[in-house]
Design an enzyme around this catalytic site. Structure first.
Site, mmCIF file in Angstrom:
data_model
loop_
_atom_site.group_PDB
_atom_site.id
_atom_site.type_symbol
_atom_site.label_atom_id
_atom_site.label_comp_id
_atom_site.label_asym_id
_atom_site.label_seq_id
_atom_site.Cartn_x
_atom_site.Cartn_y
_atom_site.Cartn_z
ATOM 1 N N ASP A 151 0.812 -1.223 0.000
ATOM 2 C CA ASP A 151 0.000 0.000 0.000
ATOM 3 C C ASP A 151 0.846 1.276 0.000
ATOM 4 O O ASP A 151 0.332 2.365 0.250
ATOM 5 C CB ASP A 151 -0.929 0.007 1.223
ATOM 6 C CG ASP A 151 -2.075 -0.990 1.066
ATOM 7 O OD1 ASP A 151 -2.870 -0.812 0.119
ATOM 8 O OD2 ASP A 151 -2.158 -1.940 1.852
ATOM 9 N N CYS A 192 -4.996 10.308 -1.333
ATOM 10 C CA CYS A 192 -4.088 9.315 -0.732
ATOM 11 C C CYS A 192 -2.776 9.185 -1.483
ATOM 12 O O CYS A 192 -1.780 8.730 -0.930
ATOM 13 C CB CYS A 192 -4.730 7.934 -0.731
ATOM 14 S SG CYS A 192 -6.453 7.944 -0.358
ATOM 15 N N ARG A 197 1.279 -1.616 7.204
ATOM 16 C CA ARG A 197 1.704 -0.311 6.683
ATOM 17 C C ARG A 197 2.675 0.428 7.609
ATOM 18 O O ARG A 197 3.234 1.442 7.228
ATOM 19 C CB ARG A 197 0.467 0.561 6.400
ATOM 20 C CG ARG A 197 -0.494 -0.086 5.408
ATOM 21 C CD ARG A 197 -1.418 0.930 4.771
ATOM 22 N NE ARG A 197 -0.651 1.956 4.093
ATOM 23 C CZ ARG A 197 -1.170 3.074 3.597
ATOM 24 N NH1 ARG A 197 -2.457 3.303 3.727
ATOM 25 N NH2 ARG A 197 -0.418 3.962 2.992
ATOM 26 N N HIS A 248 -11.392 6.249 5.906
ATOM 27 C CA HIS A 248 -10.698 7.432 6.418
ATOM 28 C C HIS A 248 -11.631 8.642 6.373
ATOM 29 O O HIS A 248 -12.571 8.669 5.582
ATOM 30 C CB HIS A 248 -9.470 7.750 5.546
ATOM 31 C CG HIS A 248 -8.315 6.806 5.745
ATOM 32 N ND1 HIS A 248 -7.764 6.093 4.703
ATOM 33 C CD2 HIS A 248 -7.593 6.486 6.848
ATOM 34 C CE1 HIS A 248 -6.750 5.362 5.166
ATOM 35 N NE2 HIS A 248 -6.627 5.580 6.462
ATOM 36 N N ASP A 252 -1.019 8.740 3.950
ATOM 37 C CA ASP A 252 -1.280 8.218 5.291
ATOM 38 C C ASP A 252 -0.069 8.257 6.222
ATOM 39 O O ASP A 252 -0.215 8.136 7.429
ATOM 40 C CB ASP A 252 -1.802 6.773 5.181
ATOM 41 C CG ASP A 252 -3.156 6.735 4.499
ATOM 42 O OD1 ASP A 252 -3.987 7.606 4.815
ATOM 43 O OD2 ASP A 252 -3.368 5.870 3.641
#
Ligand code: CIR
Length: 254
Positions: A61, A249, A86, A162, A67
């Protein structure tokens, strides 16, 4: 305010193993590479200097760089992603951010934060409490913001991954709002641009220096943003949508 820089990371082949609840199938890596290139072009056309980081196969990811950090005008905050797969993304990102910021703060366990949960409105930051961002993490963010003369407050999430999955601030008091956030009194003071449920993915747009990037294929949202007086650029991000990722993102903008 204006943005000058963006940081992105090229998608990796292992993206096909990325986290997702979208049920839209496996993303096509080659298509994703092309879409990512167009995205970077769009950022450059908004006047940003874009730093393109190499793909990192260790983290499926890792193209969703937003993020991993909150980049404010006064300091950078390295997050502590709530998704265990992550966590390691922040190590490489910290090194990159050191090239731009001298004041760097960090979120520490048991606090978790993913900055897709943080929406900047001037010097105030709304922080979504989600599966990925917990109260301890949000409190750390608020403490750090206060230290640098900024402020923060929390918003409880219901369904969305989110905070910015369902909200986008377009400056000038204009806020794109979808789904669970429409009834939230916290956002009453904004000019609300309502995104219909069938176009919910398009609630994640990004304002960059008076232009708004929107995902391709959402005519209703596109018209509403044009009607609000913005010039827009459409970017196809279908392969990232399959991993629950939106336009915001894919970059850190500062
Ligand atoms: C994840 O689940 O972490 C990624 N597949 C998608 C992250 C999307 N990021 C964001 O909304 N800021």
């Amino acid at each position: 305010m204006m943005f000058s820089n963006a940081i992105v990371r090229k998608p990796c082949r292992s993206m096909i193993k990325g986290l997702t609840e979208a049920n839209l199938g496996v993303p096509d890596y080659h298509k994703a590479i092309g879409q990512h290139e167009s995205y970077v072009c769009a950022l450059r056309e908004c006047g940003l200097n874009v730093k393109e980081l190499e793909a990192d196969e260790n983290f499926p990811d890792s193209t969703f760089v937003e993020d991993t950090a909150l980049l404010t005008p006064h300091c950078a905050i390295i997050t502590n992603p709530g998704a265990p797969s992550r966590r390691g993304e922040i190590i490489g990102m910290k090194r990159v951010i050191q090239e731009y910021y001298s004041d760097i703060e960090e979120i520490l366990s048991p606090g978790t934060v993913e900055a897709g949960d943080i929406m900047m409105v001037g010097s105030h930051f709304y922080i979504g409490l989600s599966v990925r961002t917990n109260l301890k993490g949000a409190e750390q963010v608020i403490r750090i913001l206060n230290k640098y003369g900024m402020s923060g407050s929390t918003i409880k999430l219901g369904k969305v991954l989110h905070l910015k999955t369902g909200l986008a601030y377009l400056e000038n008091n204009n806020l794109l709002v979808c789904g669970e956030f429409l009834s939230n009194p916290e956002f009453k003071k904004f000019n609300i641009i309502e995104i219909p449920e069938e176009e919910s993915y398009a609630a994640n747009c990004i304002w960059i220096n008076d232009k708004v990037l929107i995902p391709k294929g959402y005519p209703n949202t596109k018209q509403k943003i044009i009607d609000a007086g913005y010039s827009i650029a459409e970017v196809d991000v279908s392969e990232f949508r399959k991993l629950d990722g939106g336009l915001s993102c894919l970059s850190l903008r500062f």
